[in-house]
Design a protein around this motif. Structure first.
Motif, short mmCIF file in Angstrom:
data_model
loop_
_atom_site.label_atom_id
_atom_site.label_comp_id
_atom_site.label_asym_id
_atom_site.label_seq_id
_atom_site.Cartn_x
_atom_site.Cartn_y
_atom_site.Cartn_z
N TYR A 374 0.74 -1.29 0.04
CA TYR A 374 -0.03 0.10 0.00
C TYR A 374 0.84 1.36 -0.07
O TYR A 374 0.67 2.03 -0.87
CB TYR A 374 -0.92 0.03 1.19
N ARG A 378 2.12 4.18 -3.28
CA ARG A 378 2.11 5.53 -3.05
C ARG A 378 3.30 6.37 -3.31
O ARG A 378 3.32 7.54 -3.05
CB ARG A 378 1.38 5.98 -1.52
N SER B 83 -6.48 2.92 -6.44
CA SER B 83 -7.30 3.11 -5.41
C SER B 83 -7.58 1.93 -4.98
O SER B 83 -8.05 1.03 -5.68
CB SER B 83 -8.55 3.95 -5.60
N PHE B 84 -7.27 1.41 -3.68
CA PHE B 84 -7.66 0.21 -3.43
C PHE B 84 -9.01 -0.36 -3.11
O PHE B 84 -9.78 0.50 -2.42
CB PHE B 84 -6.87 -0.22 -2.02
N PRO B 87 -8.77 -0.70 1.27
CA PRO B 87 -7.60 0.01 1.79
C PRO B 87 -7.11 -0.54 2.98
O PRO B 87 -7.68 -0.94 3.85
CB PRO B 87 -8.41 1.59 1.96
N VAL B 88 -5.81 -0.57 3.21
CA VAL B 88 -5.04 -1.30 4.20
C VAL B 88 -4.94 -0.27 5.29
O VAL B 88 -4.92 0.95 5.26
CB VAL B 88 -3.77 -1.53 3.81
N ILE B 89 -5.17 -0.92 6.58
CA ILE B 89 -4.91 0.00 7.78
C ILE B 89 -3.65 -0.39 8.33
O ILE B 89 -2.75 -1.32 8.14
CB ILE B 89 -5.77 -1.00 9.01
N PHE B 98 1.91 9.99 6.78
CA PHE B 98 1.84 8.90 5.43
C PHE B 98 1.62 9.69 4.09
O PHE B 98 2.60 9.52 2.99
CB PHE B 98 1.01 8.05 5.75
N VAL B 142 -3.55 5.72 9.36
CA VAL B 142 -4.07 5.37 8.13
C VAL B 142 -5.17 4.51 8.10
O VAL B 142 -4.95 3.14 8.65
CB VAL B 142 -2.86 4.92 7.16
N ASN B 143 -6.45 4.78 7.65
CA ASN B 143 -7.46 3.93 7.65
C ASN B 143 -7.85 3.18 8.97
O ASN B 143 -8.66 2.50 8.86
CB ASN B 143 -7.31 3.00 6.65
N ASN B 154 -10.80 8.27 1.86
CA ASN B 154 -9.39 8.57 1.98
C ASN B 154 -8.59 8.25 0.80
O ASN B 154 -7.76 8.74 0.32
CB ASN B 154 -9.06 7.79 3.19
N GLU B 155 -9.06 7.02 0.00
CA GLU B 155 -8.28 7.01 -0.98
C GLU B 155 -8.54 7.93 -2.37
O GLU B 155 -7.40 8.40 -2.99
CB GLU B 155 -9.02 5.53 -1.66
N GLN B 158 -6.41 11.03 -1.36
CA GLN B 158 -4.99 10.67 -1.53
C GLN B 158 -4.71 10.71 -3.10
O GLN B 158 -3.61 11.25 -3.61
CB GLN B 158 -4.60 9.02 -1.13
#
Lengths: 425, 246
Positions: A374, A378, B83-84, B87-89, B98, B142-143, B154-155, B158
């Motif tokens: 992830y 970015r 964009s996931f 989304p990963v924590i 970040f 993050v997340n 949030n994606e 970003q």
């Protein structure tokens, strides 16, 4: 370990200032030690650590001749009172002590406060503790007066440097936080030397009724140092302990921590962060004794292990029969950075009361690959992503350090450590 | 901008993509639709550089150059963003920190000066307003503790901050209520520009009501079974996917 006996005999023979009763105490503790010797892997609670390395070197007790010129740069934590001990010897003229705090040598403490002294050195099932009683040659009693509110932390720096031959110290610290007092004490071990040394510390901390004590223990001995410690906290009514144990140093480290919640309403938070690399072996054994009702305890220990290092966490929460309304939480988390690093976690709960709230949990894992991907997706490079994740892992426990200057000090240590750390998983 | 040529991809010895061809020009918005398991997310992840996928043949060109041997961060620095779907924590890593680290990595790569904390905050506040996100989310990890909708916003945040040239949106619309969907769509429209391209992967036609897709592709069993304009999405909504199965 015949060098121990030799050192004991010399100590008893030549330490004329000591009362006979103390000689008797030493001899009896040594006898206790000798009956069992050093712990081995067959002992319950000691099975993950090999102490035989301690027998391979003939350590002698530090003597006044071991005091080198005091280094110009010593580890410093901003805005602290300081107690400086070099190679086991208290440097009174380089120490700055706050009012309302009494600092005594062990001899003074024995003469004026025999009760505290005797309570701290009672015969013990831990042979290292008995050895410390037999050979204690260093340490201080620190007594914070009733109602005293000490704003700046008391930073005890126990520094080992400039050795010419292997030495050992068996320091005993007796700390008393007076009733309704508020203090922050940093017990800090560090070293820089090319010669092997061995610290065998006993720290006995008493929190009187309603006392608030923040105790930070920093163990960043040189890799030539072995560090063994027995830390015992006793809490009075409504006393509040916030302890943080940071360990990054020493090739062989074992600390026993015992928290006795001995009166109702006491609360303890005992957290820690251990970071290890190379062949380091960091072992902590924690017992929380809930002896009375309405006490609460919290533990959060994190280990970050790289290279071929090993981390041991053995945590026991014991809730006695009468300790109703106990609230006890225990969590340990290990982060392995290589496939050769090892974590041993053994959280245990022993509950003999029925109206309690207890939980424990333990996890061991590696850096989350999805999180790394992830971050990389970015534009963040792998190394930075890894370091961000590792610091993120430490953050949860680092956030429990309330004093900003202590937090900054440990955070800088962690950052420097991370710069050189290998991550292969 | 993006050219995918006869792309075959395996995951754990299973063929997932079986010859994808796709060309995306600047300014275009492509929608890729398909059932679960058709290979949509695999396609997105392969473009972003997820290393657990094995490209067995074919190529992915970005601005005329093959990127299949480039690392995820090299692709991101070159202007590709995904964009996931999930989304990963990232526990303990502050969202602002970040995003600032990511933006500055990209700016540094572009030869621009890195933004300091004050400049970054000024920028991020404008972007937050676009996706109607509360500033409190900046201060969290993050997340971490974000609702499904907040994660997707949030994606988009970003994406708006990093300003990539090519955005792959992997099911950014799934799990959103109608208000969040509108906000996400507004974010995508805010991002859209003649020199930027968007590939949106979705199950449903509903987000396309708010976005003007230039092309709609249907992915079935690892291949693009049909391509068309927006009306293809409407047909799918009506008839489902089965009429395309053969």
């Amino acid at each position: 370990m015949h060098f121990l006996e030799k050192e004991l005999n010399q100590l008893i023979q030549f330490w004329d200032e000591e009362p006979d009763a103390l000689h008797t105490l030493r001899s009896s503790a040594f006898k206790q030690y000798k009956e069992v010797g050093l712990p081995n892997r067959k002992w319950e609670g000691w099975q993950f650590t090999d102490f035989s390395a301690l027998e391979k070197t003939s350590y002698r007790l530090a003597s006044p001749g071991d005091i080198p010129p005091v280094p110009e740069t010593l580890p410093t934590i901003a805005n602290c009172n300081r107690i400086l001990i070099i190679n086991g010897h208290f440097q009174e003229n380089l120490s700055v002590l706050p009012d309302k705090v009494t600092v005594q040598t062990l001899q003074q403490a024995y003469a004026t406060n025999p009760e505290i002294f005797n309570k701290a050195v009672v015969n013990n099932s831990n042979p290292f503790h008995n050895l410390n009683t037999a050979l204690m040659n260093s340490g201080l009693a620190i007594i914070v007066g009733n109602n005293a509110v000490i704003d700046d932390p008391i930073h005890i720096l126990y520094y080992t440097t400039g050795l010419t031959e292997p030495i050992m110290n068996h320091p005993l610290f007796l700390i008393v936080a007076g009733a309704d007092s508020e203090t922050t004490i940093i017990e800090h071990y560090a070293g820089a030397t090319n010669v092997q040394y061995w610290q065998n510390v006993v720290t006995n901390i008493k929190l009187s009724n309603n006392a608030v004590l923040n105790h930070t223990r920093i163990q960043e001995e040189d890799h030539n140092g072995s560090h063994i410690a027995d830390t015992v906290y006793s809490l009075g009514k409504d006393a509040q302990l916030n302890a943080f144990h940071f360990a990054s140093g020493s090739s062989l480290y074992r600390q026993n921590i015992q928290v006795n919640l001995a009166s109702s309403g006491a609360s303890s938070m005992v957290n820690g962060l251990c970071i290890a690399k190379d062949h380091q072996h960091l072992d902590q054994h924690i017992i929380i004794n809930h002896l009375k009702e309405n006490c609460n305890s919290n533990q959060l220990f994190k280990y970050i292990l790289s290279d071929t290092s090993a981390g041991v966490f053995n945590g026991r929460v014991i809730v006695s029969e009468g300790a109703q309304k106990t609230d006890a939480q225990q969590t340990t988390r290990n982060l392995l950075l290589t496939d050769k690093a090892m974590a041993h976690s053994n959280p245990q709960l022993e509950i003999y009361a029925d109206d309690v709230k207890c939980s424990h949990g333990s996890t061991t894992g590696q850096l989350d690959e999805n999180a790394i991907f992830y971050m990389r997706s970015r534009g963040i490079d792998v190394r930075t992503a890894q370091l961000l994740l590792i610091s993120g892992f430490a953050k949860e426990v680092m956030e429990t350090i309330t004093n900003t200057n202590i937090d900054t000090y440990i955070d800088e240590k962690l950052t420097t450590w991370l710069e050189h750390i290998g991550v292969t998983l | 901008m993006l050219e995918i040529k006869d792309l075959h991809v395996k995951v754990e010895d299973k063929d997932i993509l079986k010859g994808i061809n796709l060309t995306v020009h600047p300014g275009e918005l492509h929608a890729i639709m398909g059932r679960n398991g058709s290979g949509k997310s695999t396609l997105a992840n392969v473009i972003a550089g997820q290393e657990s996928y094995e490209i067995t043949s074919g190529d992915i060109l970005y601005n005329g150059t093959s990127i299949i041997s480039e690392s995820p961060e090299e692709r991101a620095l070159a202007g590709i963003f995904m964009s996931f779907q999930y989304p990963v924590i990232i526990p303990g890593v502050n969202n602002t920190y970040f995003l600032k680290a990511a933006l500055n990595a990209i700016r540094k790569h572009q030869g621009k000066t890195e933004l300091d904390a004050v400049e970054f905050l000024k920028l991020i506040r404008k972007k937050l307003a676009v996706v109607e996100m509360d500033e409190k989310y900046l201060h969290r990890a993050v997340n971490d503790g974000f609702s499904g909708g907040e994660k997707k916003k949030n994606e988009i945040l970003q994406m708006l901050t990093l300003e990539p040239a090519l955005a792959i949106l992997d099911e950014t619309d799934s799990g959103l209520d109608i208000d969040a969907l509108k906000i996400v769509a507004a974010g995508v429209n805010n991002y859209r520009r003649d020199d930027r391209a968007i590939v949106i992967i979705t199950h449903y036609q509903r987000i396309l009501k708010y976005l003007e897709a230039d092309y709609v592709h249907v992915l079935i069993n690892g291949k693009i079974a049909k391509s068309g304009g927006e009306n293809l999405a409407e047909q799918l909504e009506e008839k489902g996917y089965s009429w395309l199965d053969n």
